[in-house]
Motif scaffolding. Structure first.
Motif, PDB file in Angstrom:
ATOM      1  N   ASP A 191      -6.870 -10.335 -10.732  1.00 54.32           N
ATOM      2  CA  ASP A 191      -5.582  -9.712 -11.048  1.00 54.32           C
ATOM      3  C   ASP A 191      -5.787  -8.276 -11.534  1.00 54.32           C
ATOM      4  OD1 ASP A 191      -4.253 -11.999 -10.361  1.00 54.32           O
ATOM      5  OD2 ASP A 191      -4.009 -12.733 -12.416  1.00 54.32           O
TER       6      ASP A 191
ATOM      7  N   ALA B  63      -6.409  -6.116  -8.576  1.00 55.09           N
ATOM      8  CA  ALA B  63      -5.174  -5.828  -7.843  1.00 55.09           C
ATOM      9  C   ALA B  63      -4.349  -4.751  -8.543  1.00 55.09           C
ATOM     10  CB  ALA B  63      -4.349  -7.109  -7.693  1.00 55.09           C
ATOM     11  N   LYS B  64      -4.311  -4.785  -9.859  1.00 57.37           N
ATOM     12  CA  LYS B  64      -3.561  -3.780 -10.616  1.00 57.37           C
ATOM     13  C   LYS B  64      -4.198  -2.403 -10.473  1.00 57.37           C
ATOM     14  CE  LYS B  64      -1.706  -6.990 -14.064  1.00 57.37           C
ATOM     15  NZ  LYS B  64      -1.727  -7.402 -15.485  1.00 57.37           N
TER      16      LYS B  64
ATOM     17  N   GLU C 101      -6.078  -1.394  -7.991  1.00 56.19           N
ATOM     18  CA  GLU C 101      -5.890  -0.967  -6.608  1.00 56.19           C
ATOM     19  C   GLU C 101      -4.489  -0.409  -6.387  1.00 56.19           C
ATOM     20  OE1 GLU C 101      -6.973  -2.693  -2.165  1.00 56.19           O
ATOM     21  OE2 GLU C 101      -6.788  -4.051  -3.867  1.00 56.19           O
ATOM     22  N   ALA C 102      -3.492  -0.993  -7.075  1.00 54.54           N
ATOM     23  CA  ALA C 102      -2.107  -0.588  -6.874  1.00 54.54           C
ATOM     24  C   ALA C 102      -1.825   0.828  -7.369  1.00 54.54           C
ATOM     25  CB  ALA C 102      -1.170  -1.575  -7.575  1.00 54.54           C
ATOM     26  N   VAL C 103      -2.610   1.297  -8.357  1.00 57.69           N
ATOM     27  CA  VAL C 103      -2.329   2.618  -8.933  1.00 57.69           C
ATOM     28  C   VAL C 103      -3.349   3.674  -8.521  1.00 57.69           C
ATOM     29  CG1 VAL C 103      -1.133   1.658 -10.923  1.00 57.69           C
ATOM     30  CG2 VAL C 103      -3.597   2.045 -11.057  1.00 57.69           C
TER      31      VAL C 103
ATOM     32  N   ALA D  84      -4.787   6.441  -2.355  1.00 60.56           N
ATOM     33  CA  ALA D  84      -5.158   5.727  -1.129  1.00 60.56           C
ATOM     34  C   ALA D  84      -6.585   6.019  -0.693  1.00 60.56           C
ATOM     35  CB  ALA D  84      -4.176   6.080  -0.014  1.00 60.56           C
TER      36      ALA D  84
ATOM     37  N   ARG E  93      -9.119   3.717  -2.496  1.00 58.04           N
ATOM     38  CA  ARG E  93      -9.012   2.259  -2.444  1.00 58.04           C
ATOM     39  C   ARG E  93     -10.099   1.619  -1.611  1.00 58.04           C
ATOM     40  NH1 ARG E  93      -2.535   2.285  -1.362  1.00 58.04           N
ATOM     41  NH2 ARG E  93      -1.945   3.125  -3.409  1.00 58.04           N
TER      42      ARG E  93
ATOM     43  N   GLN F 124     -13.168  -1.982  -1.795  1.00 62.28           N
ATOM     44  CA  GLN F 124     -13.362  -3.048  -0.818  1.00 62.28           C
ATOM     45  C   GLN F 124     -14.769  -3.074  -0.221  1.00 62.28           C
ATOM     46  OE1 GLN F 124     -11.012  -5.189  -0.707  1.00 62.28           O
ATOM     47  NE2 GLN F 124      -9.603  -3.925  -1.915  1.00 62.28           N
TER      48      GLN F 124
END
Length: 230
Positions: A101, A104-105, A107-109, A112, A115, A119
């Motif tokens: 989680d 994911a947080k 990665e969201a902020v 681009a 990111r 991965q």
């Protein structure tokens, strides 16, 4: 290094150290001159970043200051991913899910273009042995540690004898493949280590133990470390 990145890192250093840090220490870490740090500090202060201190003494950041939106260097991203992979392979399912989680947080902020670094595979954490089953709710244990709540446990020793204990839980320790609970045992009147897979039941008590006990734990761990070093 871009100046904007350097200003951001100065704030990070001040947040990380939680104490007075000299310009020379920051200059050494960032590989710039002391004069550059003095100039950057003045610019940050003029932009209302709550830094206190002066030349020759050092600087510190007042509590409560939040950094701008997240930006990470590639080394910081590597540190994040290694930590997440370790949690995934060594901890219980709830903590492993929490680690993902967090990812994911982040990665969201993130921008681009950064990111893809989250991965790409650069760290593998092999697991050479299967950890033993844990029968208690680790979320309850972590909540008790955070809230300084006493707990009652039923514990099985190395020969299979079971005892009921009242514990002041302090911290958990990962020794691959087992986890340990470190706490003050009321039965033994001392700090003890308990293998978490040998705890068959756990209940949280309303009674709390004094947070000052953590300072005694720190001294105990330091003493143990000194013994190991001898």
């Amino acid at each position: 290094m871009r100046r904007a990145d350097r200003l951001f890192q100065i704030v990070q250093i001040l947040q990380r150290t939680k104490s007075v840090t000299t310009a020379h220490e920051m200059a050494k870490e960032l590989e710039v001159s002391d004069r550059t740090i003095y100039r950057d500090i003045q610019d940050l202060m003029s932009n209302r970043v709550p830094i206190e201190g002066e030349r020759g003494i050092g600087y510190m950041l007042r509590d409560g200051y939040d950094l701008p939106p997240l930006m990470f260097t590639e080394e910081e991203i590597d540190a994040i991913m290694l930590g997440i992979r370790l949690v995934e392979s060594r901890s219980d399912p709830d903590l492993s899910r929490a680690a993902n989680d967090v990812l994911a947080k982040i990665e969201a902020v993130m921008p681009a273009e950064k990111r893809s670094l989250l991965q790409s595979v650069r760290h593998i954490v092999p697991q050479f042995s299967t950890p033993p089953d844990i029968y208690i709710d680790m979320r309850k244990l972590r909540a008790a540690i955070r809230g300084f709540h006493k707990i009652e446990i039923r514990y099985r020793d190395t020969v299979g004898n079971e005892t009921d204990r009242t514990i002041w839980p302090m911290l958990t320790v990962f020794f691959d493949p087992v986890q340990l609970l470190v706490g003050w045992c009321e039965l033994r009147q001392g700090f003890r280590n308990f293998r978490i897979d040998r705890i068959s039941s756990l209940s949280t008590l309303e009674n709390r133990f004094p947070s000052s006990k953590k300072f005694e734990l720190k001294a105990f761990l330091e003493q143990q470390r000194n013994v190991d070093d001898e």
